[in-house]
Each structure stands twice: as structure tokens, then as C-alpha cells.
Design an enzyme around this catalytic site. Sequence first.
Site, PDB file in Angstrom:
ATOM      1  N   TRP A 102       0.810  -1.213   0.000  1.00  0.00           N
ATOM      2  CA  TRP A 102       0.000   0.000   0.000  1.00  0.00           C
ATOM      3  C   TRP A 102       0.839   1.256   0.000  1.00  0.00           C
ATOM      4  CZ3 TRP A 102      -4.422  -0.646  -1.955  1.00  0.00           C
ATOM      5  CH2 TRP A 102      -5.138  -1.814  -1.739  1.00  0.00           C
ATOM      6  N   ASP A 171      -1.367   6.725   6.184  1.00  0.00           N
ATOM      7  CA  ASP A 171      -2.439   5.834   5.750  1.00  0.00           C
ATOM      8  C   ASP A 171      -2.690   4.866   6.904  1.00  0.00           C
ATOM      9  OD1 ASP A 171      -4.069   3.911   4.640  1.00  0.00           O
ATOM     10  OD2 ASP A 171      -2.711   3.394   2.987  1.00  0.00           O
ATOM     11  N   LYS A 195     -12.579  -1.055   6.496  1.00  0.00           N
ATOM     12  CA  LYS A 195     -11.877  -2.012   7.351  1.00  0.00           C
ATOM     13  C   LYS A 195     -12.276  -1.856   8.814  1.00  0.00           C
ATOM     14  CE  LYS A 195      -8.746  -2.579   3.715  1.00  0.00           C
ATOM     15  NZ  LYS A 195      -7.846  -1.863   2.839  1.00  0.00           N
TER      16      LYS A 195
HETATM   17  C1  LIG Z   1      -7.314  -1.355   1.779  1.00  0.00           C
HETATM   18  C2  LIG Z   1      -6.203  -0.403   1.872  1.00  0.00           C
HETATM   19  C3  LIG Z   1      -6.047   0.643   0.959  1.00  0.00           C
HETATM   20  C4  LIG Z   1      -6.951   0.817  -0.239  1.00  0.00           C
HETATM   21  O1  LIG Z   1      -8.196   1.259   0.141  1.00  0.00           O
HETATM   22  P1  LIG Z   1      -9.337   1.616  -0.920  1.00  0.00           P
HETATM   23  O2  LIG Z   1     -10.360   2.262  -0.068  1.00  0.00           O
HETATM   24  O3  LIG Z   1      -9.773   0.330  -1.545  1.00  0.00           O
HETATM   25  O4  LIG Z   1      -8.768   2.540  -1.929  1.00  0.00           O
HETATM   26  C5  LIG Z   1      -5.013   1.523   1.149  1.00  0.00           C
HETATM   27  N1  LIG Z   1      -4.164   1.395   2.181  1.00  0.00           N
HETATM   28  C6  LIG Z   1      -4.270   0.384   3.073  1.00  0.00           C
HETATM   29  C7  LIG Z   1      -3.298   0.300   4.201  1.00  0.00           C
HETATM   30  C8  LIG Z   1      -5.297  -0.533   2.943  1.00  0.00           C
HETATM   31  O5  LIG Z   1      -5.407  -1.527   3.832  1.00  0.00           O
END
Ligand SMILES: *Cc1c(COP(=O)(O)O)cnc(C)c1O
Length: 358
Positions: A102, A171, A195
Site C-alpha cells: 500500500w 495511511d 476495514k
Molecule cells: C485497503 C487499503 C487501501 C486501499 O483502500 P481503498 O479504499 O480500496 O482505496 C489503502 N491502504 C491500506 C493500508 C489498505 O489496507
Amino acid sequence: MSRVYNFSAGPAVLPLEVLQNAQKELVDYKGCGMSVMEMSHRGKDYDAIHQEAIATFKELCGLNDDWSVCFIQGGASMQFAMIPMNFLGAGQSADYANQGTWSNKALKQAQMIGTVNVVANCQKDIPTRMPADGEFKWTAGAAYSHICTNETISGAELKKIPESGSPLIADMSSDILSCERDYSKFAMFYAGAQKNLGPSGMAVVAIRKELAEKGSTAIPTMLQYRTYVDENSLYNTPPTWGIYIFGEVMKWVKKMGKENLFKLNAEKAKKIYDVIDGSGFYRGTALKEYRSNMNVTWRLPTEELEAQFIKEATAAGMKSLKGHRSVGGIRASIYNAFPMEGVDCLVDFMKEFEKKNG
Ligand SMILES: *Cc1c(COP(=O)(O)O)cnc(C)c1O
């Protein structure tokens, strides 16, 4: 009703009581005579939902009035693009830690916009891990620095937030509000909602107003953070249903008590890691000191056994244990809403499976 134990990495399990309450309110929200899905985003009923969701989240993260909380469509992946578009100007550079799939995606988007300094790189390391404290080579005068606190695919988590020397952006898609964290250390943090926060369809973005103001004015209105800050995420029609469920999940976290929740999260993960460590059969994917409490990853001796493990677990009511297609193996995502009983069920299954096949 037959709910399975859902180990999906995202969209992921939501608190059952939130779902049941939403079901109760689905066609007639608190006597409004309509669903939240059907009401104007400019009306007072929706406004109350919107304000309360933001207020509860800010309270849980300990954010003061210097902060704005924004709902932005396009998920966390859109943030990968918006961050450099707003903050990486000509003649500047930004620091990115490459810690896994990511954060690598994030830095690739930034490279399309401007100059990126890769300040640490452990993306491809096996066992998977995070950079050690002294490993980050921060750049003096960087426009900002970007990290990922939990790499969902590799199952590695940053246990200590580094001091970068420039505005720190993180993130936190897969570990937001899952453990004790000083959110005031950041200039901005964000998470795809699906999540730990709610349904898919948006990112929840916490940003210092002062940072939002510094963003570029030469990009389209919908891509500027100031638009969301100034208009309280109501410049256009926001994802109202997602925000409503997000608010309900935040109320659930508050009711649970976040300290209780954080403690439970650590206990849940420990139970699975203890089985891995007590066996010569299972092998953890991440280095011990960086093991994620949200996404537990491990391997079996062969891919055939992994396939069999997943098949038998599925038949026993434990779904989505397959590791991400890019790395294979097994991954148990055990976010805030994942129940302890599901972990106990998995742990028993793991022990049984090892006895039969080890
Ligand atoms: C799932 C995830 C993403 C991507 O998220 P989207 O909402 O599908 O764009 C980005 N960073 C991390 C750490 C993730 O777990």
C-alpha cells in the site's frame, strides 16, 4: 440467522448490533418516514447524523478544533493521488517510506506528480516487517512525509510512530482506532472506511485545517482538501449512507470503551500468534516485533496444505482466510468488530488441523 466468522480484509465484518439497528431504522429512520438513503443531505435529520459522526470520531481520536474530519469518495487510493496533488508543489520533494504494497502504491502516485524521496525501503522483505526507528532517512525541508501504519497485506504494523521533521501524513486504513495512538503527532491521517470504520465508498480523512489551507489552488475543486474543510464535506452530495453507518460504528466504539477494545484487539491477536509460535507447522509471515494486531499472516509447510486449510476452515464457517493474491498464505483479519469467539474457533481449528496434518 447464520452469520459466519468473517476474516475478510475489507470490506470487513461490522458490529452485529450496528447492522441490526440499521435494519430496524432502514425504512423509517427515527420517525422521519424515510430511509437515511432517501433523505436530503441538506436537511436537518441528515445534518444531525453528519455532525454527530464527526464529533464522535474526533472525540475518540482526541482531535481539537485545529482539525477537520472529511468524507471523501474514492477510498484510500484516491488519497494516494490527492495528497501529492495538494501538497507536492514544483521545486519541492516529499518523503515516502516504502513499507509494503500500500505505501508503494501511494509513493507511485506521488512520483507522477513530483519528486519523491524514498526514506526507507522494506517493501519486498521476507519476513515482512516495518522500517526500524533509525532506518528512516528523512529529508530536511521535505513538503511532507508519508507512512502507512499497518500494511494490510504483509501483516506488519508500525508499533512506534517516527518523528519525521516535516508534516507527517499516514495511511491508517487497516489499523485506525485499533490501538492507543497519539493522533496529534500527525498533520493528516486517513483510512478507507471499509476495514475498521464502516462500509466501503469513502475515506475518512482527518486533516489539520492549517495544512488544508496550504494545498494547491490550481487543481479542480473536488480534489482540494480545503473544499471539504470549508464546506464540511457537503460541497457536493456525500456518501450519506456510509457516513450514517460510520457514525453508528463510532458510537459502538465509544460504548465499548476504546481502552477495552484496544485490550481485546491485543488479546485476539496474541491468541493466534501463540498458536503459530507454539508450533513447528505454522510460520508467521511478519517479523515478531512488527506483527500486526489487525491482519495476522502466516504460512503452512506447502501451498497444498494452505489450500486444504482454507477449504476446511470455510466449511467450518470461517470465511476469507486466504492471503492476498500477491503473497499467498493465510491471513486472518481481525478488526475491531471481529468477535473473540471467532478467534477461539480459529485457534481450535488450527490446533486440530496441525494434529491431523503436522
Ligand atoms: C485497503 C487499503 C487501501 C486501499 O483502500 P481503498 O479504499 O480500496 O482505496 C489503502 N491502504 C491500506 C493500508 C489498505 O489496507
